[in-house]
Enzyme design. Structure first.
Site, short mmCIF file in Angstrom:
data_model
loop_
_atom_site.label_atom_id
_atom_site.label_comp_id
_atom_site.label_asym_id
_atom_site.label_seq_id
_atom_site.Cartn_x
_atom_site.Cartn_y
_atom_site.Cartn_z
N SER A 14 43.34 -43.18 -103.91
CA SER A 14 42.86 -42.66 -102.63
C SER A 14 43.44 -43.43 -101.45
O SER A 14 43.47 -42.92 -100.32
CB SER A 14 41.34 -42.71 -102.58
OG SER A 14 40.87 -44.03 -102.82
N HIS A 15 43.92 -44.65 -101.69
CA HIS A 15 44.48 -45.47 -100.62
C HIS A 15 46.01 -45.48 -100.65
O HIS A 15 46.64 -46.27 -99.94
CB HIS A 15 43.97 -46.91 -100.73
CG HIS A 15 42.52 -47.06 -100.41
ND1 HIS A 15 41.53 -46.48 -101.18
CD2 HIS A 15 41.88 -47.71 -99.42
CE1 HIS A 15 40.35 -46.78 -100.67
NE2 HIS A 15 40.53 -47.52 -99.59
N ASP A 73 37.52 -41.89 -101.69
CA ASP A 73 37.25 -41.38 -103.04
C ASP A 73 36.41 -40.11 -102.97
O ASP A 73 36.56 -39.21 -103.81
CB ASP A 73 36.53 -42.45 -103.87
CG ASP A 73 37.45 -43.61 -104.22
OD1 ASP A 73 38.63 -43.35 -104.51
OD2 ASP A 73 36.99 -44.76 -104.19
#
Length: 337
Positions: A49-50, A190
């Site tokens: 997600s990052h 997330d």
């Protein structure tokens, strides 16, 4: 769960593409190198997600004028063991990389040293801020506050950010122990990724429109109200991060969202603090043996594992063979490789 079509990319391809994307978004050479490497490491180790999904967020922050793509951070030493950074309205990781050598040297000189940073943005996993310090033989703790979306235990509206923290320490004969975590049950990105991939969260991570705990990522995104992990315990840690991050560094409090909202941004310009400790200066010559013993007691203890070690298997596999990336995401990003 919706089946996802993927494409295989090597880590160098991820880094190269991220670099080109950020340069097109207006970033200078030095800053784009730092963030491109951060994107690659996030895809390599997790959280995904990052990683590549964060590129449009970086670009939006520059296009809106909220963040400075040509930031030139300034670092000053305000006390024998304290560095203070002004990130020039850029991303914290750029300032942290500039300050790292001095922070390490000061920790070795004084036994402990800290870096605070304001006028900055932070959108990556904090483990990448602390791991280099552990690789240098230091114990590290990092915190940063973020935009308010975590409801204090028993409360009805967000006060804290997800307010992540990270810890790292050296480990004889192996990679450092490194972990990071949000103060919330789940990080916002997330939740966004679960919504994009069409599945629920594994456990209730936020409130729905009726104020009830929910696993539905779309319902949580509508309220933007996340739950603290461990109820009152997580809320207490979020409070601690708010003080060590925003208050100590002079960053924006999580609840001060006016500037962020005006620019449609995902983050407040929070404060970040890194603390580096040289264990050799604290009088216990057996420090490394203690770390080894604790890790040994965890390993082989049923299904338990040393905190953060799950990333090491992912790292080895991704370094060797690359990663699978959603073709829909690549199309959204304009990947043509």
């Amino acid at each position: 769960m919706t089946e996802i079509s993927t494409r295989h990319l090597l880590l160098d391809e991820v880094r190269t593409f991220a670099k080109s994307y950020l340069v097109k978004a207006g970033m200078n050479a030095a800053g784009s190198d730092v963030l491109a490497n951060l994107v690659m490491m996030s895809e390599r180790d997790g959280p995904r997600s990052h990683g590549l999904r964060m590129l449009p967020v970086y670009a939006q922050s520059f296009a809106s004028g909220y963040a400075n793509p040509d930031a030139m951070p300034k670092i000053e030493r305000t006390a024998p063991g304290v560095l203070r950074a002004d990130a020039d309205n850029g991303y914290f990781q750029i300032a942290a990389e500039m300050a790292r050598d001095d922070l390490i040297a000061m920790a070795r000189e004084n036994g402990i040293a800290a870096l605070t940073c304001a006028n900055s943005h932070h959108l990556g996993a904090m483990r990448f801020d602390t791991e280099p310090l552990a690789e240098a033989g230091l114990v590290a703790l990092g915190v940063v506050n973020s935009l308010s979306m975590v409801v204090p235990h028993g409360g009805v509206r967000p006060v804290f950010g997800t307010n992540p923290m990270s810890f790292a320490c050296p480990r004889d004969g192996a990679s450092p122990v490194v972990w990071d975590q949000a103060s919330s049950v789940v990080a916002l990105m997330d939740v966004k990724m679960a919504a994009a991939e069409g599945h629920d969260l594994p456990r209730a991570g936020g409130l729905d429109t009726s104020g009830q705990p929910s696993t539905d990522p779309n319902a949580i995104l509508e309220t933007r109200s996340l739950l603290p992990f461990g109820e009152h315990k997580g809320a207490a840690i979020a409070f601690m991060v708010e003080i060590l991050g925003a208050a100590l560094a002079g960053g924006t409090l999580s609840v001060n969202n006016e500037d962020r909202e005006a620019h449609g941004a995902l983050n407040v310009k929070g404060g970040a603090t890194l603390i580096a400790i040289d264990p050799s200066r604290f009088g216990n010559a057996s420090f490394n043996d203690y770390v080894t013993r604790v890790c040994a007691e965890i390993e082989g203890n049923g299904a338990a594992r040393v905190p953060g070690d799950g990333r090491l298997g992912k790292r080895a596999e991704a370094t060797s063979t690359g990663i699978a990336v959603s073709t829909a995401l690549l199309a959204e990003l304009g990947f043509e490789g």
